[in-house]
Design a protein around this motif. Structure first.
Motif, PDB file in Angstrom:
ATOM      1  N   GLU A  76     -58.547  44.591  26.928  1.00 25.65           N
ATOM      2  CA  GLU A  76     -59.248  44.178  25.705  1.00 25.65           C
ATOM      3  C   GLU A  76     -58.347  43.329  24.813  1.00 25.65           C
ATOM      4  O   GLU A  76     -58.206  43.573  23.614  1.00 25.65           O
ATOM      5  N   SER A  77     -57.687  42.352  25.447  1.00 23.32           N
ATOM      6  CA  SER A  77     -56.817  41.371  24.780  1.00 23.32           C
ATOM      7  C   SER A  77     -55.529  41.968  24.216  1.00 23.32           C
ATOM      8  O   SER A  77     -54.803  41.289  23.496  1.00 23.32           O
ATOM      9  N   LYS A  78     -55.245  43.232  24.551  1.00 24.26           N
ATOM     10  CA  LYS A  78     -53.981  43.850  24.119  1.00 24.26           C
ATOM     11  C   LYS A  78     -53.045  43.985  25.309  1.00 24.26           C
ATOM     12  O   LYS A  78     -53.492  44.231  26.423  1.00 24.26           O
ATOM     13  N   TYR A  79     -51.749  43.817  25.051  1.00 24.03           N
ATOM     14  CA  TYR A  79     -50.751  43.821  26.111  1.00 24.03           C
ATOM     15  C   TYR A  79     -50.002  45.161  26.125  1.00 24.03           C
ATOM     16  O   TYR A  79     -49.287  45.487  25.171  1.00 24.03           O
ATOM     17  N   TYR A  80     -50.168  45.921  27.216  1.00 25.68           N
ATOM     18  CA  TYR A  80     -49.507  47.214  27.358  1.00 25.68           C
ATOM     19  C   TYR A  80     -48.494  47.168  28.506  1.00 25.68           C
ATOM     20  O   TYR A  80     -48.792  46.635  29.576  1.00 25.68           O
ATOM     21  N   ILE A  81     -47.331  47.755  28.276  1.00 28.63           N
ATOM     22  CA  ILE A  81     -46.312  47.792  29.331  1.00 28.63           C
ATOM     23  C   ILE A  81     -46.714  48.827  30.371  1.00 28.63           C
ATOM     24  O   ILE A  81     -46.940  49.994  30.049  1.00 28.63           O
ATOM     25  N   ILE A  82     -46.799  48.403  31.621  1.00 34.21           N
ATOM     26  CA  ILE A  82     -47.069  49.332  32.716  1.00 34.21           C
ATOM     27  C   ILE A  82     -45.763  49.759  33.376  1.00 34.21           C
ATOM     28  O   ILE A  82     -45.521  50.937  33.613  1.00 34.21           O
ATOM     29  N   ALA A  83     -44.919  48.796  33.677  1.00 35.88           N
ATOM     30  CA  ALA A  83     -43.616  49.093  34.287  1.00 35.88           C
ATOM     31  C   ALA A  83     -42.570  48.176  33.664  1.00 35.88           C
ATOM     32  O   ALA A  83     -42.783  46.971  33.553  1.00 35.88           O
ATOM     33  N   GLY A  84     -41.452  48.766  33.234  1.00 39.01           N
ATOM     34  CA  GLY A  84     -40.384  47.955  32.667  1.00 39.01           C
ATOM     35  C   GLY A  84     -40.009  48.304  31.241  1.00 39.01           C
ATOM     36  O   GLY A  84     -39.416  47.491  30.529  1.00 39.01           O
ATOM     37  N   HIS A  85     -40.312  49.534  30.814  1.00 32.25           N
ATOM     38  CA  HIS A  85     -39.982  49.944  29.440  1.00 32.25           C
ATOM     39  C   HIS A  85     -38.481  49.816  29.155  1.00 32.25           C
ATOM     40  O   HIS A  85     -38.080  49.354  28.088  1.00 32.25           O
ATOM     41  N   ARG A  86     -37.669  50.232  30.115  1.00 33.23           N
ATOM     42  CA  ARG A  86     -36.221  50.178  29.904  1.00 33.23           C
ATOM     43  C   ARG A  86     -35.740  48.725  29.785  1.00 33.23           C
ATOM     44  O   ARG A  86     -34.863  48.407  28.980  1.00 33.23           O
ATOM     45  N   ARG A  87     -36.347  47.832  30.579  1.00 36.06           N
ATOM     46  CA  ARG A  87     -35.963  46.420  30.521  1.00 36.06           C
ATOM     47  C   ARG A  87     -36.319  45.820  29.167  1.00 36.06           C
ATOM     48  O   ARG A  87     -35.564  45.029  28.604  1.00 36.06           O
ATOM     49  N   VAL A  88     -37.482  46.214  28.635  1.00 38.53           N
ATOM     50  CA  VAL A  88     -37.887  45.722  27.317  1.00 38.53           C
ATOM     51  C   VAL A  88     -36.900  46.201  26.251  1.00 38.53           C
ATOM     52  O   VAL A  88     -36.467  45.417  25.391  1.00 38.53           O
ATOM     53  N   LYS A  89     -36.520  47.460  26.318  1.00 34.46           N
ATOM     54  CA  LYS A  89     -35.586  47.997  25.327  1.00 34.46           C
ATOM     55  C   LYS A  89     -34.214  47.335  25.456  1.00 34.46           C
ATOM     56  O   LYS A  89     -33.524  47.106  24.453  1.00 34.46           O
ATOM     57  N   ALA A  90     -33.821  47.013  26.690  1.00 33.18           N
ATOM     58  CA  ALA A  90     -32.543  46.326  26.903  1.00 33.18           C
ATOM     59  C   ALA A  90     -32.597  44.926  26.294  1.00 33.18           C
ATOM     60  O   ALA A  90     -31.634  44.463  25.671  1.00 33.18           O
ATOM     61  N   TYR A  91     -33.731  44.225  26.459  1.00 26.06           N
ATOM     62  CA  TYR A  91     -33.901  42.895  25.864  1.00 26.06           C
ATOM     63  C   TYR A  91     -33.848  42.979  24.336  1.00 26.06           C
ATOM     64  O   TYR A  91     -33.253  42.131  23.670  1.00 26.06           O
ATOM     65  N   GLN A  92     -34.484  44.010  23.786  1.00 23.91           N
ATOM     66  CA  GLN A  92     -34.453  44.177  22.326  1.00 23.91           C
ATOM     67  C   GLN A  92     -33.034  44.410  21.832  1.00 23.91           C
ATOM     68  O   GLN A  92     -32.640  43.890  20.788  1.00 23.91           O
TER      69      GLN A  92
END
Length: 272
Positions: A76-92
């Motif tokens: 519904e036009s929203k972006y949810y992380i399915i796999a890669g939470h740790r990678r996102v936190k590392a990028y942050q």
């Protein structure tokens, strides 16, 4: 005139189809997305992310870049992380605002199933979930309909059904014990499985603390908290004076020798 309009419509349709195909290829092949647009997955089983783990991953990405894109569910036009939470936190942590992602379109029900199983399998394969976190995650997968039975869970994650049953038994642990485990206590599965069999919540916590203090192991916990106490053999031999008959409850004894010894003791007490 009509023929000219038909040709124009056909060309426009072809152009639109090519545009859709190009967008689809981009979504499937991966594209950069704004990290600020990403939402946490509500079906993510992990309870916490260890700071050391994120730091190590951030260092690895800084040196060698992102090896594998994250997977994002578009619902519904929203972006949810399915796999890669740790990678996102590392990028942050690195202060990077965009990340390479593979986009997948789902309706709500599809997203529930896909995100739960995908995230769980990814984490199990990395072996960085605690036994209790796995139990909670397995239970969530059954509750949301991803799997129906323990056998389904076992097949889905590549583990044995016996292992799944052992892990699921940890849901019998008291709330207090569970909270202690989720704080990061590393406890072997056999110990937790044994503690979970203790019916009294306060006794569970007592056994848990004694294990942490190196006073008990799984075997001694079982001996002390789960071994059946020998039943008292009171009134196992009764003498009816009126009928002058001796009744012996044989169910109280394990062998013929025990019966004979008990009878001798009874006679000696009666005569003394």
């Amino acid at each position: 005139m009509k023929s000219s309009m038909d040709r124009k419509n056909i060309l426009l349709q072809i152009g639109e189809d090519r545009k859709k195909a190009t967008l689809l290829r981009q979504r499937m092949a991966g594209q950069e997305v704004e990290i600020s647009d990403l939402l946490e997955n509500p079906y993510q089983p992990r309870m916490e992310y260890k700071k050391e783990s994120i730091n190590e991953l951030a260092d690895s990405i800084k040196k060698g870049g992102l090896i594998q894109p994250i997977i994002v569910g578009v619902v519904e036009s929203k972006y949810y992380i399915i796999a890669g939470h740790r990678r996102v936190k590392a990028y942050q942590k690195l202060g990077i605002h965009k990340i390479q992602a593979l986009l997948r379109d789902y309706n709500v029900e599809e997203f529930k199933k896909v995100s739960s199983s995908q995230t769980l399998i990814e984490n199990i394969q990395r072996e960085n979930l605690s036994h209790l976190e796995l139990a909670l995650a397995f239970n969530r997968l059954i509750d949301n309909g991803t799997f129906r039975t323990y056998a389904d869970v076992a097949n889905g994650i590549g583990k044995s059904e016996i292992y799944v049953k052992k892990v699921m038994s940890l849901l019998k642990l008291s709330e207090e014990v569970q909270q202690e485990i989720l704080k990061g206590q590393k406890i072997p599965l056999d110990v937790l499985e044994t503690i979970a069999k203790i019916k009294d919540d306060s006794k569970q916590m007592e056994a848990f603390e004694r294990f942490l203090n190196n006073e008990l192991d799984a075997k001694s916990i079982k001996m002390e908290y789960l071994s059946e106490k020998p039943k008292p053999k009171n009134n196992s031999i009764i003498f009816n004076e009126k009928k002058r008959v001796v009744s012996i409850n044989l169910g109280q004894y394990k062998s013929k020798d025990e019966v004979i010894n008990a009878f001798i003791d009874f006679v000696n007490k009666e005569l003394s």
